[in-house]
Structure formats: structure tokens, C-alpha cells
Design a protein around this motif. Sequence first.
Motif, mmCIF file in Angstrom:
data_model
loop_
_atom_site.group_PDB
_atom_site.id
_atom_site.type_symbol
_atom_site.label_atom_id
_atom_site.label_comp_id
_atom_site.label_asym_id
_atom_site.label_seq_id
_atom_site.Cartn_x
_atom_site.Cartn_y
_atom_site.Cartn_z
ATOM 1 N N LEU A 176 34.667 11.030 38.618
ATOM 2 C CA LEU A 176 35.857 11.878 38.623
ATOM 3 C C LEU A 176 35.480 13.309 38.260
ATOM 4 O O LEU A 176 35.959 14.267 38.876
ATOM 5 C CB LEU A 176 36.881 11.346 37.618
ATOM 6 N N ILE A 177 34.617 13.472 37.267
ATOM 7 C CA ILE A 177 34.194 14.794 36.834
ATOM 8 C C ILE A 177 33.388 15.470 37.928
ATOM 9 O O ILE A 177 33.564 16.657 38.218
ATOM 10 C CB ILE A 177 33.359 14.700 35.533
ATOM 11 N N SER A 178 32.489 14.712 38.548
ATOM 12 C CA SER A 178 31.688 15.254 39.644
ATOM 13 C C SER A 178 32.581 15.675 40.806
ATOM 14 O O SER A 178 32.417 16.745 41.396
ATOM 15 C CB SER A 178 30.668 14.210 40.113
ATOM 16 N N ALA A 179 33.571 14.828 41.131
ATOM 17 C CA ALA A 179 34.497 15.144 42.215
ATOM 18 C C ALA A 179 35.328 16.371 41.884
ATOM 19 O O ALA A 179 35.680 17.156 42.764
ATOM 20 C CB ALA A 179 35.424 13.948 42.471
ATOM 21 N N ALA A 180 35.619 16.553 40.591
ATOM 22 C CA ALA A 180 36.443 17.690 40.175
ATOM 23 C C ALA A 180 35.717 19.004 40.391
ATOM 24 O O ALA A 180 36.338 20.013 40.719
ATOM 25 C CB ALA A 180 36.841 17.537 38.707
ATOM 26 N N PHE A 181 34.370 19.023 40.195
ATOM 27 C CA PHE A 181 33.703 20.312 40.395
ATOM 28 C C PHE A 181 33.118 20.466 41.798
ATOM 29 O O PHE A 181 32.727 21.569 42.188
ATOM 30 C CB PHE A 181 32.684 20.620 39.274
ATOM 31 N N ILE A 182 33.053 19.380 42.590
ATOM 32 C CA ILE A 182 32.692 19.551 43.994
ATOM 33 C C ILE A 182 33.987 19.745 44.774
ATOM 34 O O ILE A 182 34.441 18.861 45.502
ATOM 35 C CB ILE A 182 31.901 18.346 44.538
ATOM 36 N N GLY A 183 34.595 20.877 44.589
ATOM 37 C CA GLY A 183 35.847 21.203 45.252
ATOM 38 C C GLY A 183 35.679 22.451 46.090
ATOM 39 O O GLY A 183 34.563 22.920 46.316
ATOM 40 N N PRO A 184 36.781 23.038 46.544
ATOM 41 C CA PRO A 184 36.713 24.269 47.335
ATOM 42 C C PRO A 184 36.002 25.393 46.598
ATOM 43 O O PRO A 184 35.321 26.214 47.207
ATOM 44 C CB PRO A 184 38.186 24.609 47.560
ATOM 45 N N GLY A 185 36.174 25.428 45.261
ATOM 46 C CA GLY A 185 35.527 26.472 44.478
ATOM 47 C C GLY A 185 34.020 26.399 44.581
ATOM 48 O O GLY A 185 33.338 27.416 44.761
ATOM 49 N N THR A 186 33.464 25.191 44.477
ATOM 50 C CA THR A 186 32.018 25.020 44.586
ATOM 51 C C THR A 186 31.524 25.389 45.974
ATOM 52 O O THR A 186 30.530 26.105 46.125
ATOM 53 C CB THR A 186 31.626 23.558 44.266
ATOM 54 N N ILE A 200 47.215 37.007 48.917
ATOM 55 C CA ILE A 200 45.874 37.375 48.476
ATOM 56 C C ILE A 200 44.872 36.602 49.337
ATOM 57 O O ILE A 200 45.116 35.452 49.697
ATOM 58 C CB ILE A 200 45.654 37.029 46.993
ATOM 59 N N LYS A 201 43.738 37.208 49.655
ATOM 60 C CA LYS A 201 42.733 36.532 50.464
ATOM 61 C C LYS A 201 42.320 35.223 49.787
ATOM 62 O O LYS A 201 42.010 35.214 48.590
ATOM 63 C CB LYS A 201 41.504 37.423 50.652
ATOM 64 N N PRO A 202 42.297 34.126 50.528
ATOM 65 C CA PRO A 202 41.965 32.817 49.941
ATOM 66 C C PRO A 202 40.657 32.800 49.162
ATOM 67 O O PRO A 202 40.587 32.242 48.062
ATOM 68 C CB PRO A 202 41.888 31.900 51.168
ATOM 69 N N VAL A 203 39.606 33.396 49.720
ATOM 70 C CA VAL A 203 38.309 33.384 49.053
ATOM 71 C C VAL A 203 38.376 34.111 47.713
ATOM 72 O O VAL A 203 37.752 33.706 46.726
ATOM 73 C CB VAL A 203 37.227 34.024 49.957
ATOM 74 N N GLU A 204 39.183 35.177 47.637
ATOM 75 C CA GLU A 204 39.327 35.925 46.390
ATOM 76 C C GLU A 204 40.043 35.094 45.323
ATOM 77 O O GLU A 204 39.696 35.140 44.140
ATOM 78 C CB GLU A 204 40.090 37.233 46.646
ATOM 79 N N ILE A 205 41.086 34.340 45.730
ATOM 80 C CA ILE A 205 41.800 33.475 44.791
ATOM 81 C C ILE A 205 40.853 32.416 44.224
ATOM 82 O O ILE A 205 40.817 32.163 43.016
ATOM 83 C CB ILE A 205 42.990 32.775 45.476
ATOM 84 N N ILE A 206 40.078 31.804 45.107
ATOM 85 C CA ILE A 206 39.160 30.741 44.696
ATOM 86 C C ILE A 206 38.104 31.285 43.734
ATOM 87 O O ILE A 206 37.809 30.695 42.693
ATOM 88 C CB ILE A 206 38.504 30.097 45.933
ATOM 89 N N LYS A 207 37.527 32.444 44.071
ATOM 90 C CA LYS A 207 36.483 33.011 43.219
ATOM 91 C C LYS A 207 37.052 33.428 41.865
ATOM 92 O O LYS A 207 36.424 33.203 40.822
ATOM 93 C CB LYS A 207 35.831 34.217 43.901
ATOM 94 N N PHE A 208 38.250 34.011 41.857
ATOM 95 C CA PHE A 208 38.880 34.410 40.599
ATOM 96 C C PHE A 208 39.061 33.215 39.672
ATOM 97 O O PHE A 208 38.826 33.302 38.456
ATOM 98 C CB PHE A 208 40.240 35.059 40.870
ATOM 99 N N ALA A 209 39.476 32.078 40.231
ATOM 100 C CA ALA A 209 39.692 30.872 39.427
ATOM 101 C C ALA A 209 38.395 30.414 38.766
ATOM 102 O O ALA A 209 38.396 29.991 37.597
ATOM 103 C CB ALA A 209 40.266 29.754 40.296
ATOM 104 N N GLN A 210 37.279 30.513 39.487
ATOM 105 C CA GLN A 210 35.999 30.084 38.927
ATOM 106 C C GLN A 210 35.534 31.033 37.827
ATOM 107 O O GLN A 210 34.967 30.599 36.815
ATOM 108 C CB GLN A 210 34.928 29.984 40.024
ATOM 109 N N VAL A 211 35.741 32.341 38.035
ATOM 110 C CA VAL A 211 35.367 33.311 37.002
ATOM 111 C C VAL A 211 36.203 33.081 35.740
ATOM 112 O O VAL A 211 35.688 33.127 34.613
ATOM 113 C CB VAL A 211 35.562 34.757 37.517
ATOM 114 N N ALA A 212 37.498 32.819 35.915
ATOM 115 C CA ALA A 212 38.377 32.528 34.768
ATOM 116 C C ALA A 212 37.875 31.308 34.013
ATOM 117 O O ALA A 212 37.854 31.288 32.768
ATOM 118 C CB ALA A 212 39.810 32.300 35.257
#
Length: 407
Positions: free
Chosen positions: A13-23, A338-350
Motif C-alpha cells: 500500500l505504501i509503495s503504491a501510494a508513492f508510485i503515483g502521478p507525482g512520481t 493551473i497547469k497539471p504538471v505544476e499542480i503535481i510538482k507543487f504537491a510533491q514539494v509541499a
Amino acid sequence: MKNWLKNIGPGVLISAAFIGPGTVTVCTLAGVNFGYALLWALLLSVIACIILQEMAARLGIISQKGLSECIRQELKNPLGRTLALILIFSAIVIGNAAYEAGNITGAVLGITAIVEPSSLEIGSFSLNLYSLLVGLVAFTLLAVGSYKILERVFIGLVAFMSISFLITAVLVKPNFGEIMSGLFLPSTGAAGMLTVIAIVGTTVVPYNLFLHASLVGEKWKQPGDLKIARKELFFAIALGGLVSMAIVIVAAASSLSQVETAADLAVGLEPLFGTYATWFIALGLMAAGITSSITAPLAAAYVVKGCLGWKEGMNSLKFKSVWAGILILGVIFSSLQIKPVEIIKFAQVANGLLLPVIAIFLFWIVNKASIMGESRNTTLQNVLGLVIISISILLGARSIYTVWEQL
């Protein structure tokens, strides 16, 4: 094999959680913009993830409680306890809302790669219909409330994504020497610091520490089960790390100069899927987005449950109202223009910036003899934990300084 499959669960579950769109997005950006140079950050993140998630798993099995519940019980000073719980509550709820927006946006990014975007105008607000669709799918799976069903879905999706990216990484015939250099010779300029913190944030996800501690307590009840939990965790996280590295390698070998759409993400997979690469990445992003869209609200609900001392489980109305609220916020934020890639990257930085705060609380709890007994941290585990916390603080401070310089 039957016993091995029986013991697969929370770690996957943890592995699946970080292998998402953000990764997929962040690792692709790292490969496109920096080649193999940031593989060291990924290796460091995987090691940190294993060490911190082992602490969370050990806490869950030994105490049979969640991380936020243990923090609430161990902080005796009323003012200190209130301030700490407000900090954790705010960090996880706000952080998870941002992360959820990234997950839903990633799924929508996949959907809109093969169909036209669609939105619903409500006054001055435009609601992305596909964001709403993804939210409804995640809501339905969570509403079922069956851990076994979620577990099987995650295992299948993780295996599918893993095999595809690993095969592609071999097919592109990368330069082995450059890979070794990127893994073991850290180097990056200021321009790459935000990408480094995003890599950390997409691998060592703060809410996963809460989620893992809660889930292992539901699956394993005896201290002797810790050995099984550790093996399962190491296997799942190491596999997730290999997949992340494969994404970087595939992206580095591609001819991309920028990443804005799912079609851009698909270019690196053409050696394996040819003209169907866009379809694969579209379905992969959609599946990964939905799986991660389930874990983020679930983790937030466990955090709130522990902070407020609720005794009811996943099927209680209060528990469901929390994850439903996170889902709704995710859908709303995902619909912003907002550009999708920017939203995704912002979430990872947060996530990367929140990590030191949560890691410090976890480190403190797993050193409490009143909770862990003889299973509290060893000297080596404390040294490794302090190194990880120090590095995460330094990276976070450096990334904030980098942003400040760019203003």
C-alpha cells in the motif's frame, strides 16, 4: 508462495501510494532536465523511506495504535499537546488536500490524453468533470470499506506499472557508467534543488508514516510479526524505488526538452509500446492517480482519528466524513486553472517540506520506552534517523532559500 502472498499488505500500500502521478511526473522531469544526475537523491529517498517506514511499522505492531494517537497520549502538557496536534492536524490535512489535488490531476492528465477535456460551469467557477469522476471512483472504493479489496487492487496496479517501466529502462540501453555516477556522486545546482525536494516528497510521503502505523496494527497483532512486516516493507519499498529510478532512466534517454502533457510523459515509453505509448501512460496515470487518491484521504482520516481520540473504525460516519472532505478539496483544487504538471510538482514539494516535522514526531515516539518497551530504537537506528531528519531539514531550508532568491 501462498504464505508469501498472504503476508503482502501494508508495505505494498505504501509503495503504491508513492508510485503515483507525482512520481511519474517528478521523475520524468528529473530525467529530462538533469539526466542521471539526480539519481542520488532518489537512492537517498528510498533508503530514508525504508528507515522511517520501518519505525512506523514497528510502532503500529508493538503499540497497536496509530502515530497521532501515540503523540496525543504521550504529550502530557495540555498546551504542548494542543499545539502539537494542531500542527500535525494542519500539516496533514492541508498537505493531503494538496497531494490529493495532485493525485486527481494526474488521473485527469491521463484521461485527457485520450479524450477531450470536459468541464461544468457553476457561476464563475469551472468544475473539471473528469476530476469529479475520479473523485467519485475513489469515494466508491473507500465507501466499500474493505481493506482486502483495496489491497488486491493496489498489488495488481503496482505490479503492472513496475514491470512496464523496468522493461522500458532496459530497452533504452542506458549508459551504465553515467547511472553509477548519478547514484553515488551527488551534484546539483540551485536550479535542481526544488526537483530534489520534490523527489524526496514523492518518495518519503509524510502521510504514509501515519497510514502505515495504523494499517500494520490491523493486519498484525503480535510483536513476533514484526519480522514479517519488515521483509514485506523492504521488498515493496525497494521495488518502488527501482521503478522510480527506471522512470528517471527512461526520461533521460528520451528526446524530450519539456514536460507539460501526458503525451510528453509517453515519449520515453515508445521503445516498449510504440504508437500505443500514449494510451499506456494515459491508463497508467489514471490508475496510479486513483490508487493514490484513495490512500491520501484514508491517511488523513487516521490522523484525525488519532488526534481527536476517536474509537470508531473505518466504517464510522466521523471517519468517512474526514476522507470525504479531503476528496472534495482535492476535486476543487484539481479544477483550478493551473497547469497539471505544476499542480503535481507543487504537491510533491509541499510533501518534502512537511517531512521533517512529521519525522521528528515519529523519531521521538519510537524512542519512548513507555510505548515501545524493548522494541524502541537502537543506537544505529537513532543515528540513521537523525541523519535523515538533518538532511531533510537542510534540503527544505535550501529549497526555501532557492525560491526566495527567485522572487
